[in-house]
Design an enzyme around this catalytic site. Structure first.
Site, PDB file in Angstrom:
ATOM      1  N   HIS A  84       0.836  -1.213   0.000  1.00 10.16           N
ATOM      2  CA  HIS A  84       0.000   0.000   0.000  1.00 10.16           C
ATOM      3  C   HIS A  84       0.864   1.254   0.000  1.00 10.16           C
ATOM      4  O   HIS A  84       1.844   1.348   0.722  1.00 10.16           O
ATOM      5  CB  HIS A  84      -1.005   0.010   1.157  1.00 10.16           C
ATOM      6  CG  HIS A  84      -0.436   0.005   2.538  1.00 10.16           C
ATOM      7  ND1 HIS A  84      -0.226   1.167   3.257  1.00 10.16           N
ATOM      8  CD2 HIS A  84      -0.055  -1.012   3.354  1.00 10.16           C
ATOM      9  CE1 HIS A  84       0.249   0.861   4.455  1.00 10.16           C
ATOM     10  NE2 HIS A  84       0.375  -0.449   4.543  1.00 10.16           N
ATOM     11  N   ASP A  86      -0.529   4.263   0.495  1.00 11.49           N
ATOM     12  CA  ASP A  86      -1.084   5.285   1.389  1.00 11.49           C
ATOM     13  C   ASP A  86      -0.411   5.189   2.749  1.00 11.49           C
ATOM     14  O   ASP A  86       0.164   4.162   3.097  1.00 11.49           O
ATOM     15  CB  ASP A  86      -2.607   5.159   1.534  1.00 11.49           C
ATOM     16  CG  ASP A  86      -3.042   3.863   2.232  1.00 11.49           C
ATOM     17  OD1 ASP A  86      -2.428   2.804   1.966  1.00 11.49           O
ATOM     18  OD2 ASP A  86      -3.992   3.904   3.047  1.00 11.49           O
ATOM     19  N   ASP A 117       6.077   1.714   6.731  1.00 15.86           N
ATOM     20  CA  ASP A 117       4.687   1.282   6.532  1.00 15.86           C
ATOM     21  C   ASP A 117       4.019   2.164   5.495  1.00 15.86           C
ATOM     22  O   ASP A 117       3.484   3.190   5.834  1.00 15.86           O
ATOM     23  CB  ASP A 117       3.953   1.357   7.877  1.00 15.86           C
ATOM     24  CG  ASP A 117       2.547   0.818   7.827  1.00 15.86           C
ATOM     25  OD1 ASP A 117       2.161   0.214   6.831  1.00 15.86           O
ATOM     26  OD2 ASP A 117       1.818   1.031   8.819  1.00 15.86           O
ATOM     27  N   GLU A 150      -5.255   1.108   2.361  1.00 18.06           N
ATOM     28  CA  GLU A 150      -5.044   0.096   3.402  1.00 18.06           C
ATOM     29  C   GLU A 150      -5.261   0.682   4.782  1.00 18.06           C
ATOM     30  O   GLU A 150      -5.866   0.059   5.650  1.00 18.06           O
ATOM     31  CB  GLU A 150      -3.630  -0.494   3.307  1.00 18.06           C
ATOM     32  CG  GLU A 150      -3.459  -1.803   4.086  1.00 18.06           C
ATOM     33  CD  GLU A 150      -3.119  -1.622   5.561  1.00 18.06           C
ATOM     34  OE1 GLU A 150      -3.235  -2.607   6.309  1.00 18.06           O
ATOM     35  OE2 GLU A 150      -2.748  -0.520   5.982  1.00 18.06           O
ATOM     36  N   GLU A 151      -4.766   1.891   4.987  1.00 19.78           N
ATOM     37  CA  GLU A 151      -4.849   2.485   6.329  1.00 19.78           C
ATOM     38  C   GLU A 151      -6.258   2.942   6.691  1.00 19.78           C
ATOM     39  O   GLU A 151      -6.488   3.375   7.814  1.00 19.78           O
ATOM     40  CB  GLU A 151      -3.859   3.663   6.441  1.00 19.78           C
ATOM     41  CG  GLU A 151      -2.397   3.292   6.228  1.00 19.78           C
ATOM     42  CD  GLU A 151      -1.793   2.414   7.342  1.00 19.78           C
ATOM     43  OE1 GLU A 151      -2.545   1.927   8.212  1.00 19.78           O
ATOM     44  OE2 GLU A 151      -0.567   2.215   7.323  1.00 19.78           O
ATOM     45  N   ASP A 177       4.874  -6.076   4.730  1.00 15.50           N
ATOM     46  CA  ASP A 177       4.169  -5.018   5.465  1.00 15.50           C
ATOM     47  C   ASP A 177       4.075  -5.397   6.937  1.00 15.50           C
ATOM     48  O   ASP A 177       3.142  -5.001   7.628  1.00 15.50           O
ATOM     49  CB  ASP A 177       2.775  -4.817   4.843  1.00 15.50           C
ATOM     50  CG  ASP A 177       2.105  -3.533   5.304  1.00 15.50           C
ATOM     51  OD1 ASP A 177       2.816  -2.603   5.743  1.00 15.50           O
ATOM     52  OD2 ASP A 177       0.860  -3.462   5.244  1.00 15.50           O
ATOM     53  N   HIS A 424       3.009   4.454  12.384  1.00 18.25           N
ATOM     54  CA  HIS A 424       1.823   5.177  12.880  1.00 18.25           C
ATOM     55  C   HIS A 424       2.185   6.209  13.956  1.00 18.25           C
ATOM     56  O   HIS A 424       1.294   6.883  14.472  1.00 18.25           O
ATOM     57  CB  HIS A 424       0.749   4.232  13.450  1.00 18.25           C
ATOM     58  CG  HIS A 424       0.148   3.312  12.429  1.00 18.25           C
ATOM     59  ND1 HIS A 424      -1.105   2.760  12.579  1.00 18.25           N
ATOM     60  CD2 HIS A 424       0.605   2.852  11.242  1.00 18.25           C
ATOM     61  CE1 HIS A 424      -1.373   1.973  11.539  1.00 18.25           C
ATOM     62  NE2 HIS A 424      -0.339   2.017  10.710  1.00 18.25           N
TER      63      HIS A 424
END
Ligand code: BES
Ligand code: MN
Ligand code: MN
Length: 451
Positions: A84, A86, A117, A150-151, A177, A424
């Site tokens: 991903h 994003d 990530d 994805e997020e 991931d 994150h």
């Protein structure tokens, strides 16, 4: 030969990754909608440059999906790479030591939102693919599906997968991931938790009130919400929602033993997080708590006055975002339902409660007896001179169970991040070493997989 190719091109690989990291493709924030598209277009370009024959930017109701492929021989096996482009929002921005979308290298690590990530990780696959095509070493077919949601739950990807089954025909899914135990102890993830993500709203009086005039006489939704949330765990750290554990797959004694063979140092764990003690469900180790046990956590809680200084107010509303991590064989729809019923049932008459499900996904376990898993294991043995340990990660990639259900495909989770990479969080980073050795390990995976 591969090693030399990676070495002599490493600066360009990093420069290209940095350009991708400079695009703030935050899928959750509509202000970044055009940046998300820009990142997708960049991935299209890079897949073309790397040697893919067909590359498409596939429109969805939300952010686009990038699809690319190189079919060298329809009779050969096909690997479908998922990733991903994003990223999570960067806030709180003031806690970053350098701007989140201006990558910098410190102590051999790339600091930027998405560095680990998942931009840094899926980009390894594009560079591994480039190396194999340029050196004429590609020995099977490769398909890429890199998404931009994805997020935020991959809603449109599910539709895309269901509607494009023949396009996505493959023999195995390959994803980077997840994380490794450490650079000294390689591991392959064989389990991911599922997710049920809820938002609750507790309403008391019809407006904010003076907390002196009304305080003590009218239910304060913030007080009520705190009490309701506190009641969701018992004194043993178990979730109190009736039925929550009914379908949980309890591990056998052997499975537990195997899982706890992975190195874990409690002191450095506490030190890294600056906590005096750990916390969790009684009777389980930390590795078991994050890998094999379901949990419930508040992700955010708000209501009333949160600005500077004091304002004496009894809020009309209070809110919380609550997530539950799930394990096999819990079903996220069932758990969402159980939560909703329970949360409504524990509300006192003095407030109104609204419960909304935001998103969710199923847990996944991947097989260790497949040709693809063995190829991944051999790749680590060759490149790292160590046999990788199978681990279960606490995070979620809901699409993995969907791949199994819709495409009948198993996934190999060959992640190269570290738990300490701060995904994150502020100051997310990714080791240049991880990036480069990851490319080499991926190329080696293909070598064994095609044998
Ligand atoms: N890459 C992570 C998941 C992950 C991280 C798995 C570390 C294993 C180890 C992924 O991007 C992620 O953050 N997933 C979300 C779920 C999604 C539905 C928002 C998560 O786990 O919170
Ligand atoms: Mn990710
Ligand atoms: Mn993530």
């Amino acid at each position: 030969m591969i090693k030399e190719y990676i070495q002599s091109n490493q600066q360009r690989f990093l420069d290209e990754l940095f350009e991708l990291l400079r695009i703030p493709s935050v899928s959750a924030d509509s202000k970044h909608k055009s940046d998300v598209r820009k990142a997708a277009e960049y991935v299209v370009k890079k897949l073309q440059d790397a040697g893919a024959d067909t590359v498409e930017l596939c429109e969805t109701k939300g952010h686009p999906i990038v699809y690319g492929e190189k079919i060298i021989d329809a009779k050969l096996p096909t690997v479908l790479v998922y990733g991903h482009y994003d990223v999570q929002p960067a806030d709180p921005i003031n806690l970053w030591t350098s701007p989140p979308f201006e990558p910098v290298v410190k102590d051999g690590k790339i600091y930027a939102r998405g560095s680990c990530d998942d931009k840094g990780q899926f980009y390894m696959h594009i560079k591994a693919f480039e190396a194999m095509t340029k050196l004429n070493q590609l020995s099977c077919n490769v398909k890429f599906m890199i998404e931009g949601e994805e997020e935020v739950g991959s809603d449109n990807l599910s539709t895309f997968v269901k509607e494009n089954k023949s396009k996505l025909k493959a023999d195995v899914i390959l994803i980077s991931d997840t994380s490794l135990i450490s650079l000294d102890t390689p591991s392959i993830t064989v389990g991911l938790r599922g997710l049920s993500y809820m938002e609750v709203e507790v309403t008391g009086p019809n407006r904010d009130l003076h907390s002196g005039v009304y305080g003590g006489a009218v239910a304060n939704p913030a007080n009520v919400l705190s009490k309701m949330i506190a009641s969701l765990h018992d004194e043993n750290g178990r979730v109190t929602i009736p039925g929550f554990y009914d379908k949980v797959d309890e591990l056998t004694a052997e499975e537990r033993k195997a899982l706890n063979l992975a190195p874990f140092n409690l002191d450095s764990y506490k030190k890294e997080l600056d906590i005096a003690d750990i916390h969790g469900e009684k009777g389980y180790t930390t590795l078991e708590r994050t890998g094999t046990r379901p949990t419930l956590d508040v992700n955010g809680i708000w209501g009333g006055y949160t600005g500077e200084g004091a304002k004496t107010v009894l809020p009309s509303k209070a809110y919380a975002k609550i997530s539950m991590r799930l394990v096999p064989h819990q079903n996220n729809h069932e758990i969402t339902e159980l939560f909703t019923k329970h949360f409504q049932s524990i509300a006192p008459k003095s407030v109104k409660v609204k419960v909304t499900a935001l998103h969710g996904g199923e847990p996944a376990v991947t097989p260790t007896d497949s040709k693809a898993f063995r190829a991944a294991s051999k790749a680590f043995e060759e490149v790292w001179s160590k046999t990788p340990i199978p681990t279960r990660d606490g995070g979620s990639i809901p699409i993995v169970s969907l791949f199994k259900k819709e495409l009948g495909l198993d996934t190999v989770l060959m992640g190269f991040g570290l738990d300490s990479d701060a995904i994150h969080s502020p100051n997310e980073h990714y080791g240049i070493k991880n990036f480069l050795i990851g490319i080499e390990t991926i190329v080696t995976f293909y070598k064994y997989y095609s044998k």
